[in-house]
Design a protein around this motif. Structure first.
Motif, mmCIF file in Angstrom:
data_model
loop_
_atom_site.group_PDB
_atom_site.id
_atom_site.type_symbol
_atom_site.label_atom_id
_atom_site.label_comp_id
_atom_site.label_asym_id
_atom_site.label_seq_id
_atom_site.Cartn_x
_atom_site.Cartn_y
_atom_site.Cartn_z
ATOM 1 N N ALA A 16 0.825 -1.218 0.000
ATOM 2 C CA ALA A 16 0.000 0.000 0.000
ATOM 3 C C ALA A 16 0.856 1.265 0.000
ATOM 4 O O ALA A 16 1.791 1.402 0.791
ATOM 5 N N ASP A 17 0.518 2.182 -0.888
ATOM 6 C CA ASP A 17 1.133 3.505 -0.909
ATOM 7 C C ASP A 17 0.303 4.375 0.028
ATOM 8 O O ASP A 17 -0.881 4.604 -0.220
ATOM 9 N N LEU A 18 0.905 4.831 1.108
ATOM 10 C CA LEU A 18 0.185 5.623 2.101
ATOM 11 C C LEU A 18 0.187 7.112 1.785
ATOM 12 O O LEU A 18 -0.374 7.905 2.535
ATOM 13 N N GLY A 19 0.820 7.489 0.697
ATOM 14 C CA GLY A 19 0.810 8.887 0.276
ATOM 15 C C GLY A 19 1.780 9.747 1.059
ATOM 16 O O GLY A 19 2.834 9.290 1.501
ATOM 17 N N HIS A 20 1.384 11.026 1.234
ATOM 18 C CA HIS A 20 2.241 12.025 1.878
ATOM 19 C C HIS A 20 1.593 12.573 3.140
ATOM 20 O O HIS A 20 0.382 12.723 3.198
ATOM 21 N N SER A 21 2.430 12.930 4.093
ATOM 22 C CA SER A 21 1.964 13.692 5.254
ATOM 23 C C SER A 21 1.793 15.145 4.821
ATOM 24 O O SER A 21 2.138 15.512 3.695
ATOM 25 N N ALA A 22 1.319 15.955 5.737
ATOM 26 C CA ALA A 22 1.289 17.400 5.506
ATOM 27 C C ALA A 22 2.712 17.943 5.623
ATOM 28 O O ALA A 22 3.589 17.311 6.220
ATOM 29 N N TYR A 23 2.935 19.102 5.048
ATOM 30 C CA TYR A 23 4.235 19.759 5.214
ATOM 31 C C TYR A 23 4.331 20.358 6.605
ATOM 32 O O TYR A 23 3.335 20.793 7.181
ATOM 33 N N ARG A 24 5.548 20.401 7.127
ATOM 34 C CA ARG A 24 5.831 21.132 8.359
ATOM 35 C C ARG A 24 7.162 21.847 8.187
ATOM 36 O O ARG A 24 8.043 21.369 7.489
ATOM 37 N N THR A 25 7.284 22.987 8.813
ATOM 38 C CA THR A 25 8.491 23.802 8.716
ATOM 39 C C THR A 25 9.465 23.429 9.824
ATOM 40 O O THR A 25 9.070 23.308 10.988
ATOM 41 N N VAL A 26 10.719 23.259 9.465
ATOM 42 C CA VAL A 26 11.770 22.996 10.443
ATOM 43 C C VAL A 26 12.305 24.349 10.902
ATOM 44 O O VAL A 26 12.783 25.142 10.093
ATOM 45 N N THR A 27 12.218 24.590 12.210
ATOM 46 C CA THR A 27 12.581 25.900 12.757
ATOM 47 C C THR A 27 13.939 25.874 13.460
ATOM 48 O O THR A 27 14.413 24.810 13.878
ATOM 49 N N GLN A 28 14.510 27.048 13.604
ATOM 50 C CA GLN A 28 15.769 27.164 14.350
ATOM 51 C C GLN A 28 15.550 26.777 15.804
ATOM 52 O O GLN A 28 16.427 26.170 16.427
ATOM 53 N N GLU A 29 14.394 27.076 16.352
ATOM 54 C CA GLU A 29 14.100 26.688 17.734
ATOM 55 C C GLU A 29 14.159 25.166 17.893
ATOM 56 O O GLU A 29 14.755 24.661 18.856
ATOM 57 N N GLN A 30 13.581 24.411 16.952
ATOM 58 C CA GLN A 30 13.662 22.951 17.010
ATOM 59 C C GLN A 30 15.116 22.485 16.961
ATOM 60 O O GLN A 30 15.515 21.591 17.706
ATOM 61 N N VAL A 31 15.875 23.075 16.063
ATOM 62 C CA VAL A 31 17.286 22.696 15.904
ATOM 63 C C VAL A 31 18.046 22.973 17.195
ATOM 64 O O VAL A 31 18.824 22.129 17.665
ATOM 65 N N ASN A 32 17.814 24.127 17.798
ATOM 66 C CA ASN A 32 18.503 24.476 19.041
ATOM 67 C C ASN A 32 18.116 23.536 20.182
ATOM 68 O O ASN A 32 18.975 23.118 20.972
ATOM 69 N N LEU A 33 16.833 23.198 20.276
ATOM 70 C CA LEU A 33 16.391 22.273 21.317
ATOM 71 C C LEU A 33 17.007 20.888 21.119
ATOM 72 O O LEU A 33 17.415 20.233 22.083
ATOM 73 N N PHE A 34 17.087 20.451 19.865
ATOM 74 C CA PHE A 34 17.705 19.160 19.572
ATOM 75 C C PHE A 34 19.194 19.205 19.924
ATOM 76 O O PHE A 34 19.728 18.247 20.495
ATOM 77 N N ALA A 35 19.846 20.301 19.601
ATOM 78 C CA ALA A 35 21.264 20.459 19.949
ATOM 79 C C ALA A 35 21.457 20.364 21.457
ATOM 80 O O ALA A 35 22.383 19.695 21.929
ATOM 81 N N ASP A 36 20.575 21.003 22.213
ATOM 82 C CA ASP A 36 20.666 20.927 23.670
ATOM 83 C C ASP A 36 20.429 19.502 24.174
ATOM 84 O O ASP A 36 21.126 19.026 25.063
#
Length: 150
Positions: A16-36
């Protein structure tokens, strides 16, 4: 809108091809939290000014942050009802073909490669890719393993 099936229908979704999710924006805040969280503060991720003159022209998300986004994106694609437990069992293969520049929009596409019976449930193997809007290559290509127990 996810594909919704019952536990008993799991064997039927192989291929089964489940298609695509919705788009989401990757933010600098996410990157900084992941870095921490990971103690990975490499400048290409967290120093926007220095990253502008770096190899990507802007800060980029950690590859493993993009990989971690498989989980929320995955939940947009498949909902299995009538299960007692759902387990992210792991990955068979992961590659990071393209960087995700902060501010990019990403989405996941997925195809169920196979469904196998395991003790007490089913395991599905899913070919997944996280695409970058407008990008020529995906950010992540992975083969995910998910288990469902009744």
């Amino acid at each position: 809108m996810p594909t919704t099936i019952s536990y008993d229908q799991l064997p039927e979704i192989a291929g089964a091809d489940l298609g695509h999710s919705a788009y989401r924006t990757v933010t600098q805040e996410q990157v900084n939290l992941f870095a921490d969280a990971t103690d990975d503060h490499q400048w290409i991720h967290v120093d926007a000014e220095r990253a502008r003159s770096g190899p990507f022209g802007a800060p980029v998300a950690h590859g493993f942050l993009t990989l971690a986004l498989l989980i929320p994106l995955w939940t947009e694609l498949l909902d299995v009802r009538g299960v007692a437990t759902k387990v992210n069992y792991g990955l068979d293969k992961v590659r990071f073909p393209a960087p995700v520049v902060v501010g990019s929009r990403i989405r996941m596409r997925a195809v169920v490669a196979e469904v196998t019976a395991v003790t007490g449930g089913f395991q599905i193997t899913v070919d997944q890719a996280i695409d970058i809007e407008g990008g020529p290559k995906p950010a992540v290509v992975a083969r995910g393993l998910y288990r469902f127990y009744a």
